[in-house]
Motif scaffolding. Structure first.
Motif, PDB file in Angstrom:
ATOM      1  N   TYR A  59      22.713  53.807  24.732  1.00 31.65           N
ATOM      2  CA  TYR A  59      22.824  54.821  23.693  1.00 31.65           C
ATOM      3  C   TYR A  59      22.812  56.206  24.311  1.00 31.65           C
ATOM      4  O   TYR A  59      22.231  56.424  25.374  1.00 31.65           O
ATOM      5  N   GLU A  60      23.453  57.129  23.611  1.00 25.02           N
ATOM      6  CA  GLU A  60      23.471  58.530  24.017  1.00 25.02           C
ATOM      7  C   GLU A  60      22.889  59.343  22.867  1.00 25.02           C
ATOM      8  O   GLU A  60      23.352  59.249  21.732  1.00 25.02           O
TER       9      GLU A  60
ATOM     10  N   MET B  43      20.371  59.735  27.801  1.00 23.29           N
ATOM     11  CA  MET B  43      21.005  58.410  27.777  1.00 23.29           C
ATOM     12  C   MET B  43      19.920  57.377  28.024  1.00 23.29           C
ATOM     13  O   MET B  43      19.083  57.560  28.911  1.00 23.29           O
ATOM     14  N   PHE B  44      19.946  56.295  27.234  1.00 25.48           N
ATOM     15  CA  PHE B  44      18.899  55.286  27.365  1.00 25.48           C
ATOM     16  C   PHE B  44      19.417  53.917  26.957  1.00 25.48           C
ATOM     17  O   PHE B  44      20.400  53.792  26.228  1.00 25.48           O
ATOM     18  N   ASP B  45      18.746  52.890  27.457  1.00 22.37           N
ATOM     19  CA  ASP B  45      18.994  51.506  27.077  1.00 22.37           C
ATOM     20  C   ASP B  45      17.826  51.038  26.229  1.00 22.37           C
ATOM     21  O   ASP B  45      16.667  51.220  26.608  1.00 22.37           O
ATOM     22  N   SER B  46      18.127  50.443  25.088  1.00 22.08           N
ATOM     23  CA  SER B  46      17.079  49.857  24.252  1.00 22.08           C
ATOM     24  C   SER B  46      17.734  48.931  23.239  1.00 22.08           C
ATOM     25  O   SER B  46      18.953  48.824  23.174  1.00 22.08           O
ATOM     26  N   ASN B  47      16.895  48.291  22.442  1.00 27.06           N
ATOM     27  CA  ASN B  47      17.454  47.448  21.394  1.00 27.06           C
ATOM     28  C   ASN B  47      17.723  48.294  20.143  1.00 27.06           C
ATOM     29  O   ASN B  47      17.219  49.413  20.017  1.00 27.06           O
TER      30      ASN B  47
ATOM     31  N   VAL C 117      24.622  57.889  19.600  1.00 27.26           N
ATOM     32  CA  VAL C 117      25.891  57.174  19.662  1.00 27.26           C
ATOM     33  C   VAL C 117      25.728  55.956  20.558  1.00 27.26           C
ATOM     34  O   VAL C 117      25.143  56.050  21.643  1.00 27.26           O
ATOM     35  N   ASN C 118      26.262  54.815  20.111  1.00 24.59           N
ATOM     36  CA  ASN C 118      26.265  53.605  20.926  1.00 24.59           C
ATOM     37  C   ASN C 118      27.402  53.715  21.939  1.00 24.59           C
ATOM     38  O   ASN C 118      28.558  53.796  21.574  1.00 24.59           O
TER      39      ASN C 118
END
Length: 112
Positions: A3-4, A66-70, A93-94
């Motif tokens: 995600y951003e 910017m990150f990674d998550s559920n 934003v995905n």
């Protein structure tokens, strides 16, 4: 999922922006996600007067993360930051499933 997050915070102090980014980053890491990067884009004038939380804003502190998550964590972060009175605007934003899929999708065409 990658995600951003792009946000605009009130123009008061840098400690408010730092606290907002730290809160979002803590929520991401506590849920098992990863923060890829966080950038402060500076204090900028807004393209038009924005009214939020019964105040008018002419300028704001812009930041990017910017990150990674559920998806549930992303929704929780959006809800928390949307209700925060220090925030003017928030957009998440995905960007894709992971960085590998992004590089495959946006790879330049080979030159002949």
């Amino acid at each position: 999922m990658l995600y951003e997050l792009v946000g605009i915070a009130r123009v008061n102090t840098m400690s408010e922006v730092r606290d907002i980014v730290r809160t979002a980053g803590t929520m991401i890491t506590n849920s098992g996600g990863v923060v890829r990067n966080a950038n402060f884009l500076g204090r900028q004038f807004l393209p038009h007067v924005m009214g939020v939380h019964q105040q008018l804003h002419f300028a704001g502190n812009h930041f990017h993360m910017m990150f990674d998550s559920n998806p549930k964590v992303q929704n929780d972060i959006y809800s928390l930051l949307k209700s925060d009175p220090r925030m003017i605007r928030i957009t998440i934003v995905n960007r894709g499933k992971d960085l590998v899929s992004l590089t495959k999708k946006h790879r330049p065409a080979p030159s002949v």
